[in-house]
Design a protein around this motif. Structure first.
Motif, PDB file in Angstrom:
ATOM      1  N   THR A   3       0.846  -1.186   0.000  1.00 39.43           N
ATOM      2  CA  THR A   3       0.000   0.000   0.000  1.00 39.43           C
ATOM      3  C   THR A   3       0.881   1.234   0.000  1.00 39.43           C
ATOM      4  OG1 THR A   3      -0.154  -0.366   2.359  1.00 39.43           O
ATOM      5  CG2 THR A   3      -2.099  -0.891   1.066  1.00 39.43           C
ATOM      6  N   THR A   4       0.644   2.075  -1.013  1.00 42.10           N
ATOM      7  CA  THR A   4       1.397   3.331  -1.059  1.00 42.10           C
ATOM      8  C   THR A   4       0.908   4.235   0.059  1.00 42.10           C
ATOM      9  OG1 THR A   4      -0.118   3.691  -2.886  1.00 42.10           O
ATOM     10  CG2 THR A   4       2.230   3.713  -3.414  1.00 42.10           C
ATOM     11  N   PRO A   5       1.805   4.909   0.733  1.00 43.08           N
ATOM     12  CA  PRO A   5       1.365   5.824   1.777  1.00 43.08           C
ATOM     13  C   PRO A   5       0.540   6.961   1.168  1.00 43.08           C
ATOM     14  CG  PRO A   5       3.727   6.060   1.361  1.00 43.08           C
ATOM     15  CD  PRO A   5       3.264   4.882   0.579  1.00 43.08           C
ATOM     16  N   ILE A   6      -0.480   7.356   1.901  1.00 52.23           N
ATOM     17  CA  ILE A   6      -1.367   8.400   1.377  1.00 52.23           C
ATOM     18  C   ILE A   6      -0.767   9.768   1.647  1.00 52.23           C
ATOM     19  CG2 ILE A   6      -3.602   9.525   1.735  1.00 52.23           C
ATOM     20  CD1 ILE A   6      -4.610   6.605   2.416  1.00 52.23           C
ATOM     21  N   HIS A   7      -0.553  10.506   0.582  1.00 54.87           N
ATOM     22  CA  HIS A   7      -0.064  11.863   0.808  1.00 54.87           C
ATOM     23  C   HIS A   7      -0.951  12.937   0.198  1.00 54.87           C
ATOM     24  CE1 HIS A   7       1.640  11.604  -3.239  1.00 54.87           C
ATOM     25  NE2 HIS A   7       2.068  10.418  -2.897  1.00 54.87           N
ATOM     26  N   THR A   8      -1.823  12.544  -0.754  1.00 55.92           N
ATOM     27  CA  THR A   8      -2.673  13.571  -1.380  1.00 55.92           C
ATOM     28  C   THR A   8      -4.144  13.215  -1.234  1.00 55.92           C
ATOM     29  OG1 THR A   8      -0.921  13.836  -3.017  1.00 55.92           O
ATOM     30  CG2 THR A   8      -3.001  14.929  -3.470  1.00 55.92           C
ATOM     31  N   ILE A   9      -4.910  14.072  -0.594  1.00 52.72           N
ATOM     32  CA  ILE A   9      -6.343  13.819  -0.483  1.00 52.72           C
ATOM     33  C   ILE A   9      -7.124  14.967  -1.118  1.00 52.72           C
ATOM     34  CG2 ILE A   9      -6.006  12.481   1.653  1.00 52.72           C
ATOM     35  CD1 ILE A   9      -7.321  14.746   3.193  1.00 52.72           C
ATOM     36  N   ALA A  10      -8.336  14.640  -1.533  1.00 58.07           N
ATOM     37  CA  ALA A  10      -9.195  15.654  -2.162  1.00 58.07           C
ATOM     38  C   ALA A  10     -10.508  15.719  -1.394  1.00 58.07           C
ATOM     39  CB  ALA A  10      -9.459  15.286  -3.611  1.00 58.07           C
ATOM     40  N   ILE A  11     -11.021  16.932  -1.217  1.00 59.76           N
ATOM     41  CA  ILE A  11     -12.293  17.109  -0.517  1.00 59.76           C
ATOM     42  C   ILE A  11     -13.207  17.914  -1.430  1.00 59.76           C
ATOM     43  CG2 ILE A  11     -13.423  17.970   1.580  1.00 59.76           C
ATOM     44  CD1 ILE A  11      -9.681  17.687   1.571  1.00 59.76           C
ATOM     45  N   THR A  12     -14.421  17.426  -1.652  1.00 63.39           N
ATOM     46  CA  THR A  12     -15.358  18.228  -2.449  1.00 63.39           C
ATOM     47  C   THR A  12     -15.711  19.469  -1.646  1.00 63.39           C
ATOM     48  OG1 THR A  12     -17.103  16.800  -1.590  1.00 63.39           O
ATOM     49  CG2 THR A  12     -16.397  16.410  -3.844  1.00 63.39           C
ATOM     50  N   SER A  13     -15.658  20.613  -2.318  1.00 59.43           N
ATOM     51  CA  SER A  13     -15.755  21.863  -1.583  1.00 59.43           C
ATOM     52  C   SER A  13     -16.574  22.905  -2.328  1.00 59.43           C
ATOM     53  CB  SER A  13     -14.337  22.401  -1.360  1.00 59.43           C
ATOM     54  OG  SER A  13     -14.393  23.699  -0.823  1.00 59.43           O
ATOM     55  N   GLU A  14     -17.205  23.761  -1.538  1.00 60.58           N
ATOM     56  CA  GLU A  14     -17.974  24.854  -2.151  1.00 60.58           C
ATOM     57  C   GLU A  14     -17.077  26.040  -2.493  1.00 60.58           C
ATOM     58  OE1 GLU A  14     -21.415  25.794   0.205  1.00 60.58           O
ATOM     59  OE2 GLU A  14     -22.055  23.692   0.280  1.00 60.58           O
ATOM     60  N   GLY A  15     -15.837  26.003  -2.020  1.00 54.99           N
ATOM     61  CA  GLY A  15     -14.914  27.104  -2.298  1.00 54.99           C
ATOM     62  C   GLY A  15     -13.482  26.633  -2.235  1.00 54.99           C
ATOM     63  N   PRO A  16     -12.531  27.525  -2.478  1.00 52.45           N
ATOM     64  CA  PRO A  16     -11.129  27.125  -2.656  1.00 52.45           C
ATOM     65  C   PRO A  16     -10.293  26.913  -1.380  1.00 52.45           C
ATOM     66  CG  PRO A  16     -11.397  29.456  -3.161  1.00 52.45           C
ATOM     67  CD  PRO A  16     -12.757  28.951  -2.819  1.00 52.45           C
ATOM     68  N   THR A  17     -10.824  27.223  -0.201  1.00 53.11           N
ATOM     69  CA  THR A  17      -9.950  27.173   0.980  1.00 53.11           C
ATOM     70  C   THR A  17     -10.411  26.150   2.021  1.00 53.11           C
ATOM     71  OG1 THR A  17     -11.174  28.758   2.334  1.00 53.11           O
ATOM     72  CG2 THR A  17      -9.634  29.682   0.717  1.00 53.11           C
ATOM     73  N   LEU A  18      -9.558  25.937   3.023  1.00 56.33           N
ATOM     74  CA  LEU A  18      -9.868  25.016   4.115  1.00 56.33           C
ATOM     75  C   LEU A  18     -11.050  25.513   4.948  1.00 56.33           C
ATOM     76  CD1 LEU A  18      -6.257  24.126   5.369  1.00 56.33           C
ATOM     77  CD2 LEU A  18      -7.820  22.651   4.105  1.00 56.33           C
ATOM     78  N   ALA A  19     -11.334  26.812   4.887  1.00 55.17           N
ATOM     79  CA  ALA A  19     -12.425  27.386   5.679  1.00 55.17           C
ATOM     80  C   ALA A  19     -13.780  27.237   4.974  1.00 55.17           C
ATOM     81  CB  ALA A  19     -12.143  28.860   5.947  1.00 55.17           C
ATOM     82  N   ASP A  20     -13.762  26.793   3.728  1.00 56.38           N
ATOM     83  CA  ASP A  20     -15.028  26.667   2.996  1.00 56.38           C
ATOM     84  C   ASP A  20     -15.757  25.382   3.389  1.00 56.38           C
ATOM     85  OD1 ASP A  20     -15.260  28.972   1.192  1.00 56.38           O
ATOM     86  OD2 ASP A  20     -13.334  28.260   0.405  1.00 56.38           O
ATOM     87  N   PRO A  21     -17.089  25.396   3.238  1.00 58.06           N
ATOM     88  CA  PRO A  21     -17.845  24.193   3.595  1.00 58.06           C
ATOM     89  C   PRO A  21     -17.617  23.051   2.598  1.00 58.06           C
ATOM     90  CG  PRO A  21     -19.324  26.063   3.126  1.00 58.06           C
ATOM     91  CD  PRO A  21     -17.945  26.511   2.823  1.00 58.06           C
ATOM     92  N   VAL A  22     -17.657  21.837   3.115  1.00 55.29           N
ATOM     93  CA  VAL A  22     -17.605  20.652   2.251  1.00 55.29           C
ATOM     94  C   VAL A  22     -18.858  20.635   1.380  1.00 55.29           C
ATOM     95  CG1 VAL A  22     -17.770  18.122   2.275  1.00 55.29           C
ATOM     96  CG2 VAL A  22     -16.223  19.293   3.865  1.00 55.29           C
ATOM     97  N   ASP A  23     -18.699  20.334   0.104  1.00 58.42           N
ATOM     98  CA  ASP A  23     -19.840  20.154  -0.790  1.00 58.42           C
ATOM     99  C   ASP A  23     -20.187  18.668  -0.755  1.00 58.42           C
ATOM    100  OD1 ASP A  23     -21.694  20.109  -2.877  1.00 58.42           O
ATOM    101  OD2 ASP A  23     -20.580  21.589  -4.064  1.00 58.42           O
TER     102      ASP A  23
END
Ligand code: SF4
Ligand code: SF4
Lengths: 122, 292
Positions: A3-23
């Motif tokens: 298993t390759t170590p996980i280094h990149t994750i994606a989150i569906t989002s309503e906007g471009p930043t960490l402060a935006d709500p998850v879509d």
């Protein structure tokens, strides 16, 4: 199988930043915040190319995600076709992520609070 | 001459009107139910010795050994039925519209012709000699236009033999299937009710069909139950109000039991004969004199 170590994750989002709500939608999500877990650097991938499609939005979104190099997807729910597409390239999926910010979702993921889904929604 | 009977939503009596119209139309006539998702014209016309034939759409099947993952097919497909995901080429046959483009473009010949069953095309004939044609969408099949296309091919072949007129019962609504169903019509007949809902749906139907530039007319079903907003709308848009079917208990009961309105009484028969004449006139005026 290694298993390759996980280094990149994606989150569906309503906007471009960490402060935006998850879509909670995947195929018709506004975009994806891509997080590099080692550096915590974020990039934003717009998903407008999927939103405009009459059909196949989930598949287009999966293509966008794979191009961005994501290994894990955090989202509300993924439909069967997008699921097949994500499975083919080995992207792991966490469903039921909603009503929180992108940043909160990342924190919970790092703390091991999520489990990977083994089937699509509906 | 082709008459399409349409409505902005279901339950307005569209099928009742189609059946009644077909029953008194001058022969030879063909009755076509284009509502392949929920065909019900046969419940009124009751065709016999119905023959049912499966209809298929040509979809691509991948020969993995030949595919070089160039991605040309995926890029061409407008419908996302093919996706190149990293080193995987994925085909989603149920999303394919059967255009054949991917199979033609593949430089390796890696895409072969496969089939997806759309449903069946059914043809029968009523005891009064009116042939009936419909499609019945396979359960789980998401698209009706391809099957409607197969019904249309049969319809055209049958009409060409003896120049017969056609009455089409279109699917309700104004989405793609409804638009597909009225494309061949010489006249579009809109069926509605004299209520605020009826008006709303009539307006939607008018907006959707008006750009086609075809003659349109209106039948008000259950006349007397509501207000006169529908009449006002028709006047405003210059839509001829061709017939009103009164709201009467005996009429409602008659069609609840699958009866054809023209067989209820002489008045109803005359009403529909008059409607048929008006429609014929509209069709002729709409296209010059070709149907003299
Ligand atoms: S036949 Fe047309 S619609 Fe079907 S997969 Fe090929 S390109 Fe797409
Ligand atoms: S066009 Fe042919 S060779 Fe290229 S990806 Fe598609 S199937 Fe494979």
């Amino acid at each position: 199988m290694t298993t390759t170590p996980i280094h990149t994750i994606a989150i569906t989002s309503e906007g471009p930043t960490l402060a935006d709500p998850v879509d909670s939608r995947f195929g018709r999500a506004g975009g994806f915040v891509i997080v590099d877990l080692t550096s915590m650097a974020t990039t934003y991938v717009d998903n407008g190319s999927s939103q405009v499609l009459a059909q196949g939005a989930g598949i287009q979104a999966a293509e966008n995600l794979v191009k961005a190099g994501a290994q894990v997807l955090l989202t509300g729910h993924v439909g069967p076709k997008a699921w097949t597409a994500l499975q083919a390239t080995g992207v792991k999926v966490v469903q039921g992520v909603e009503n929180m910010t992108v940043g909160e979702a990342v924190t919970k993921f790092k703390a091991g609070e999520f489990t990977f889904s083994d089937a699509p929604s509906h | 001459m082709i008459i399409a009977v349409a409505s902005g939503k279901g339950g307005t009596g569209k099928t009742t009107v189609s059946a009644a119209l077909a029953s008194i139309w001058k022969r030879p006539v063909l009755a076509v139910d284009m509502d392949v998702e929920e065909p019900n014209l046969h419940l009124f016309l009751k065709p016999e010795s119905v023959r049912s034939e499966a209809a298929y759409l040509e979809v691509p099947v991948l020969d993995k050994a030949l595919c070089k993952l160039c991605g040309a097919c995926a890029e061409l497909c407008q419908f996302k039925a093919i996706s190149l995901m990293g080193a995987h080429l994925l085909i989603f046959p149920d999303m394919c519209h059967g255009c054949g483009g991917c199979m033609r473009i593949c430089p390796e010949g890696a895409l072969q012709k496969g089939q997806r069953e759309l449903g069946v095309v059914e043809a029968g004939i009523t005891s009064e000699g009116i042939p009936c044609l419909t499609g019945r969408l396979r359960i789980g099949e998401a698209m009706s236009p391809p099957l409607m296309g197969k019904v249309r091919q049969r319809m055209q072949a049958m009409a060409e033999q003896d120049f017969r007129d056609i009455i089409i019962d279109a699917p309700p609504g104004v989405s793609c299937p409804a638009m597909t169903a009225v494309q061949d019509a010489d006249v579009i007949l809109l069926v509605t009710e004299p209520t605020p809902f009826g008006l709303h749906d009539l307006r939607l139907a008018w907006q959707a069909f008006h750009p086609l530039g075809k003659p349109m007319g209106v039948v008000i079903n259950r006349a007397g139950v509501g207000d006169d907003q529908v009449q006002a709308f028709c006047r405003e848009k210059g839509l001829p109000l061709l017939t009103e079917i009164p709201f009467r208990r005996d009429i409602a009961e008659h069609y609840a039991h699958g009866g054809i309105l023209t067989q209820l009484d002489a008045g109803m028969k005359a009403t529909f004969e008059d409607l048929a004449q008006r429609l014929e006139r509209m069709a002729c005026e709409g296209q010059g004199v070709s149907h003299a």
